[in-house]
Design a protein around this motif. Structure first.
Motif, mmCIF file in Angstrom:
data_model
loop_
_atom_site.group_PDB
_atom_site.id
_atom_site.type_symbol
_atom_site.label_atom_id
_atom_site.label_comp_id
_atom_site.label_asym_id
_atom_site.label_seq_id
_atom_site.Cartn_x
_atom_site.Cartn_y
_atom_site.Cartn_z
ATOM 1 N N GLY A 1 86.527 108.868 33.062
ATOM 2 C CA GLY A 1 85.465 109.014 34.045
ATOM 3 C C GLY A 1 84.094 109.270 33.477
ATOM 4 N N VAL A 2 83.938 109.129 32.154
ATOM 5 C CA VAL A 2 82.610 109.264 31.538
ATOM 6 C C VAL A 2 81.855 107.950 31.723
ATOM 7 C CG1 VAL A 2 81.365 109.578 29.351
ATOM 8 C CG2 VAL A 2 83.390 110.982 29.875
ATOM 9 N N VAL A 3 80.570 108.050 32.020
ATOM 10 C CA VAL A 3 79.729 106.867 32.225
ATOM 11 C C VAL A 3 78.661 106.842 31.127
ATOM 12 C CG1 VAL A 3 78.216 105.625 33.809
ATOM 13 C CG2 VAL A 3 80.121 107.006 34.718
ATOM 14 N N PHE A 4 78.712 105.804 30.299
ATOM 15 C CA PHE A 4 77.723 105.646 29.230
ATOM 16 C C PHE A 4 76.589 104.770 29.751
ATOM 17 C CE2 PHE A 4 81.786 106.469 27.209
ATOM 18 C CZ PHE A 4 81.460 107.491 26.330
ATOM 19 N N VAL A 5 75.354 105.260 29.586
ATOM 20 C CA VAL A 5 74.206 104.570 30.163
ATOM 21 C C VAL A 5 73.169 104.272 29.081
ATOM 22 C CG1 VAL A 5 74.553 105.674 32.408
ATOM 23 C CG2 VAL A 5 72.981 106.709 30.756
ATOM 24 N N GLU A 6 72.380 103.228 29.337
ATOM 25 C CA GLU A 6 71.281 102.870 28.436
ATOM 26 C C GLU A 6 69.926 103.236 29.030
ATOM 27 O OE1 GLU A 6 71.701 101.740 25.280
ATOM 28 O OE2 GLU A 6 73.820 102.135 25.709
#
Length: 321
Positions: free
Chosen positions: A53-58
């Motif tokens: 459930g981790v969301v990696f964002v730029e």
């Protein structure tokens, strides 16, 4: 067949801290927890956290206001920190302390009026974050040839810093070119290239000559992992940088008696062991653990996370989408 298992290999103290930081944040806040860039440059690690459930964002625009946000081990620029404050994000800094050291050096030299030459790889997350500390006073070089092209306003007021995950040998070539061009160039009292990067490179340099082929566990976007493969290849030893056992090609081992296995500082030990088990099953391989240097470095969790956890429950304002 014999397997030489390089030691030290795999996770360094900074990666261990960043991963534990994210594990504790997920357990404390519950998903989703957001991370600016990949927490570390490793496909297996990123895929595992994505499943949790981790969301990696730029871009921080992807993060709902009030959400928990981790800065990756590679560090971020002051601009990103300002954006996080503006969006009222609950920021937790998982930057490796050795990267933070380089940021502080950049700030110190900039305040003293130096032009700062950063030795590193263009586009790398760490380089972007470091250059953000003094964008008007910092220039990036990758090679000795780049040094020849530098235009410095005051050659008497120059300092250099390095990305922490460079090849020691490559960095020394660039540093020598800088010293030749700018004899008075300043530098930090202690080398910026991190202990773990140097130790893993030293192990490969010492052990690769005993091997017929080298396997480096690590992702293609991991700078320190690529350096390990390049060192072995530079010694004339066939070398393969792989994420895991699924990328192994049986043709690599025809006529091979000794395989050196190592792992970049962001590669988990389980992918190493899967490759070991493959070679044991397919080739009846025996194992020799080759210890070049002992490591006992440990970095504590960030103070902000420790204080949150000590408080017992997430702040009421934390957003969950």
């Amino acid at each position: 067949m014999k397997i030489l298992l390089a030691n030290p290999r795999g996770f360094c103290a900074g990666v261990n801290m960043a991963i534990e930081c994210l594990e504790r944040a997920v357990a404390f806040f519950g998903p989703p927890v957001y991370v600016y860039h990949e927490i570390v440059h490793n496909k297996y690690v990123v895929d595992r956290f994505t499943r949790e459930g981790v969301v990696f964002v730029e871009s921080l625009e992807e993060v709902p206001e009030g959400s928990p946000l981790l800065y990756s081990a590679h560090g971020v620029s002051p601009e990103i920190r300002a954006q996080a404050r503006a969006r009222k994000l609950l920021a937790i800094d998982a930057t490796c302390p050795l990267v933070t050291k380089v940021h502080l050096e950049a700030i110190r030299y900039a305040k003293s009026g130096y032009t700062i030459v950063l030795i590193g790889h263009e586009g790398h997350d760490e380089v972007i974050g470091t250059m953000g500390e003094a964008p008007d006073q910092m220039v990036l070089v990758e090679t000795a040839e780049d040094v020849d092209k530098l235009q410095i306003a005051d050659p008497e007021k120059v300092a250099y810093l390095t990305q922490t995950t460079l090849s020691v040998d490559d960095a020394n070539i660039v540093i020598a070119a800088l010293r030749k061009r700018f004899p008075k160039i300043a530098n930090p009292p202690k080398d910026d290239i991190c202990y773990a990067t140097q130790n893993r490179q030293e192990a490969v340099r010492e052990l690769a000559a005993r091997a017929d082929v080298v396997l480096v566990l690590g992702s293609q976007n991991s700078s320190n992992s690529r350096r390990l493969a390049e060192i072995a290849a530079g010694m004339g030893i066939p070398s393969h940088l792989i994420d895991g056992v699924s990328e192994i090609q049986p043709s690599w081992f025809q006529g091979v008696e000794t395989v050196l296995i190592t792992a970049g500082a962001s590669a988990p030990e389980n992918v190493v062991q899967e490759c070991v088990e493959y070679l044991q099953t397919q080739h009846g391989a025996t194992i020799e653990e080759a210890v070049i240097r002992e490591e006992a470095v440990h970095f504590p969790l960030p103070k902000s996370l420790r204080e949150l956890i000590a408080g017992g429950e997430p702040p009421a304002a934390v957003a969950h989408s």
